[in-house]
Design an enzyme around this catalytic site. Sequence first.
Site, short mmCIF file in Angstrom:
data_model
loop_
_atom_site.label_atom_id
_atom_site.label_comp_id
_atom_site.label_asym_id
_atom_site.label_seq_id
_atom_site.Cartn_x
_atom_site.Cartn_y
_atom_site.Cartn_z
N LYS A 1 0.85 -1.19 0.00
CA LYS A 1 0.00 0.00 0.00
C LYS A 1 0.89 1.24 0.00
CE LYS A 1 -3.44 2.41 2.68
NZ LYS A 1 -2.57 3.59 2.78
N LEU A 2 0.58 2.17 -0.89
CA LEU A 2 1.47 3.31 -1.11
C LEU A 2 0.87 4.61 -0.59
CD1 LEU A 2 2.51 2.39 -4.75
CD2 LEU A 2 3.85 2.04 -2.67
N PHE B 1 -0.60 -0.90 -10.81
CA PHE B 1 -1.01 -2.19 -10.26
C PHE B 1 -2.13 -2.86 -11.05
CE2 PHE B 1 -3.02 1.15 -7.64
CZ PHE B 1 -4.36 0.94 -7.94
#
EC number: 6.5.1.1
Length: 1065
Positions: free
Chosen positions: A297-298, A387
């Site tokens: 998770k960014l 993604f």
Amino acid sequence: MAVHAPYNHAPPPTQEINGQKPTLAPAITLERPADCINRGQYPAFYIICGYLNRLRADAPHKKYELLTRIFGNWREKVGPDLYPLIRLLLPDKDRERPVYNLKESMLARCYIDILSLEKHSEAAQRLIKWKQPAGNSPNPTGDFAKVCYNEIKARSTVEEGQLSVEAVNMLLDKLAVGKMKQKDYVPILKAINMQCTAEEQEWIIRIILKDLHISIRERGVLSAFHPDAIDLYNVCSDLKRVCWTLYDPGFRLNKNETHLELFHSFLPQLCGRMNDASLENIAKAIGAPKEFIMEEKLDGERIQLHMRGNGAQWFYCSRKAKDYTYLYGAHPGEGSLTRYIATAFQDNVRNVILDGEMMVWDPVVERYLAFGTLKSAALAFSLVKVFDILFLNDHCLSRKRLSERKRLLRSGKIFKNIENYKGRLEFVDEKRGKNAKDIREYLERVVETKGEGLVVKKTDVIYQTNSRGYDWIKVKPEYSDQMGENLEVLVLGGWWGKGGRSGKISRLLCGLREQAFDDGTLQDFLFNRFWNELLGLRVDFVSHLMHLRSMRCSPTHLSQCRNKHKKHWRPFDRSNPPPFMKLGPVGLDDKPDVYIEPENSFVIEVKASEIVPAGYGIGFTLRFPRCKYIYYDKNSRDYALDDECLWTVGQGFFYKTRKLIKRTDFMDLFSRPKRSYDDSQGPGNFRGQKLSDADVETSIFSDMTFSDLEALVHKHGADFTQAQLSDLSAIVISPDQKNPLVRAQIRHGVNVIKPEWVFESIARRTALPFLKEFLVFASEEAQDGRYYNKTLEQYDKVSFVRDRTGGALVDEDGDADVEDEIMDGEDKDEIDVEESRESKNRRMAREDLKEKESNRTLEQKKLQEAWGLRSRASPGDSDSEPEEEMSLKEESDTDSERSRGLRAIYEDEEDGENDSHESDVGVNGDDYRAVPLSGLNDKEEGLMGESPEAMHYDEDRIFYHLAFYIDTAKNAAVNGLESSSPSFDTQERLVKVEKLLIENGGRVARSISDPKLTHIIMDDEDSRRYVELTRKTAMPKRKHIVTPKWVEDCVDEETLLDEDLYKPK
């Protein structure tokens, strides 16, 4: 693996870049269909205002009928083009008027000019300081449009509005032409003021501020407009296109017409978050032991990247349709990103849509920066982490499984050597997993490199636009007790709220004391702030704690719990802050509205994801703070940065050198309490606050139990709980008979006492008997008590005036020397009962509607009647509208347009402000239960109920997160259960209950094997299948079996009641 710098999470860049700023993605040029033209006369704007007033006042289940009525009337009287109307109902989704550059402060200055108010007059200050409580003034606060309405109404001479819907849209277009100054806005707003009533201007102001406060958004409005409207909107985010494509209500779209399209922004799929976020439950929900995907998770902004013409044209937009193409580059050689990645795609990739996260990359230290922190960084080091792939060479891939899309994305057919574009274009780090152990190991690896967390995804699901659920679940370190930072801080200030929290403190400023001098004196306080709105605290407790209203008690014995902080909050002077405060070099917006002296304050324990550098007095702040506990029995001197609580900085984090003692949850203050049972103490989720190990001073309450005033009675030997147990002698509450919990206990004959009884008992160092004046409700046993009808003064003379032998000088049953004084009224300072926010808003809206309707002219009333606005006998009273008659079959048909429309109305909730890959559903402090009586066991029933996003309590749809099976003879036959022949009355009760369930958001299941089933409704007179149903529905979790009375009482009380009290006989 990503390495994150320890900076605050920041919103996407909204500052101007080269004279530009992000706006909603522009609408694609459309051609209006030839037969989509309005030929009738546009209605007066006050007609729309009338509908808006009704939408604000009505309960959710009635909004759908009201919307379909206005849309039908528009089509009949004006024409098929509803865009002029819908853009007013959804101002925040209007691409053609993306920004007005008008906020409350600018509007206040404009109206001070328009109304010719003296700048320092009371009226002008009410506009400027619209958030601040008005004290005893009847004028509203916290709602800017309503504040303006009152000031305009007092001065306006316009009795009937002169503007049509078309004219209002034209004036709004003028306001949205671009960034203007006050002198440019004033003439336009003055024209509105001269032609519109105060009521119409209130709604125009709400439209300008893009928040109508009617508790309905695009799902509800578009579902009432056309059955396919929300599906089309999800893939184009364009109201005009939706209105012009679906202008014919009989036209239906094909599946391929709701596919994603190039250069059309869409609403992306978002992550859900489980309430019981144990890794085992997450793994189970995501499909374990089947293989699933784990992505890092960014800390960036969700971005859509569109490319066409073999790289000739590019388009970037956020998940909320903000166009950032001007920033990143529309053509090769332009912007901060396109110029670097224009050659990254394979030659045979003609067009593509990628889903990813926009980051800021620092190539010097090789780490990511928090996105949007620096304008120059956004311009120089933009990086997109991809993604998902959703479109390729004219084919939409959203209906392909995630595993197929991932395989294609990384196959080498999309990009050339992507490794050559490091720092500009990269894949999101990901890994496959099959169980909780895999999640834990990968999460630990991410945390070790200072990552944000994980997103786990099912591999066999399609891409669902504008949806949240358990297909994608986020896993963040701070959701685990073993990760994140816990600390105790002192509350030192706050900010006034607005809207539903007007007049209340909605945000807190907290701090720690610097190390003491050698002589033991205190240095200045250092302060940190919580930008979040008391996450984790129930709103009703915030009202009790900080609102200028609280519990009533006797004049001679003020308590810690009555008006605890009413006199302690003081206005904060930005030019002369209190001497004990040490604030950092931040802007005026970071100074509180009010402050409180440390000696009068209280301590809270918070949990945060991390402690990061910031510009506040302490030099640091908390990231994602959530309140866990509140302590009243601690001294402000305990919260210092001294040798006992030493902080050191390392790798951008703080590490405490002392271990915090884990405390029992103060669950009665928190939203969504979990059930955990302790045989010796009762249900854990109803236990009171955890107190320090203070010495017990007396034992006068050793046999009593209290649900409030815990800190006080603890000193005198009492235990306390928030649940009604069989051995309780009383419940201590504020004198509130309207509270659902109180009413429920009254029905069971429980004594309900006032707080005054506690204080008077402590003053006399003995537990007083139950006197009538101290009881909100008295059981028959209490009424038969010897002293029930005596006053406190009479009892004092009876009990405390004794001779040397200990005998009473006055006979206990006599009153020879006692003045018979009876209280004939409540204390003058008794407070109003705190209502739920939504119920209060609707009640006030109905009162406001009645007032406005009473001032209509005869001509206006006739026009309203023609538009279907005066069909009620009592306008504005939502309870007076007859319920629509429809068969049980029609009402329970979840495939019907009406059912889907009602569902959409209930699903209309505000999205979070964070444009990220995550979804913060369930974190916001506004998601709370009004009374912690009962509910789903998060740990045991986390996967039951209608849907993950429905697990948050809402008073207008109290059954929305639940699924019900109704035990009728017909359903029994379908499910192979024992047959029966119930009476007509039994059948009628069950039909009525089914209607109540659906109207209040519940889902009715026909099968007992429904995996989402939570409750079984069984009538007392036909309960022969109780044992059979108990056994057949025991797995995987037992269901609540209740009588129809439970449903009726829940609806009457507007909250969920304890199911155990409603079991069939």
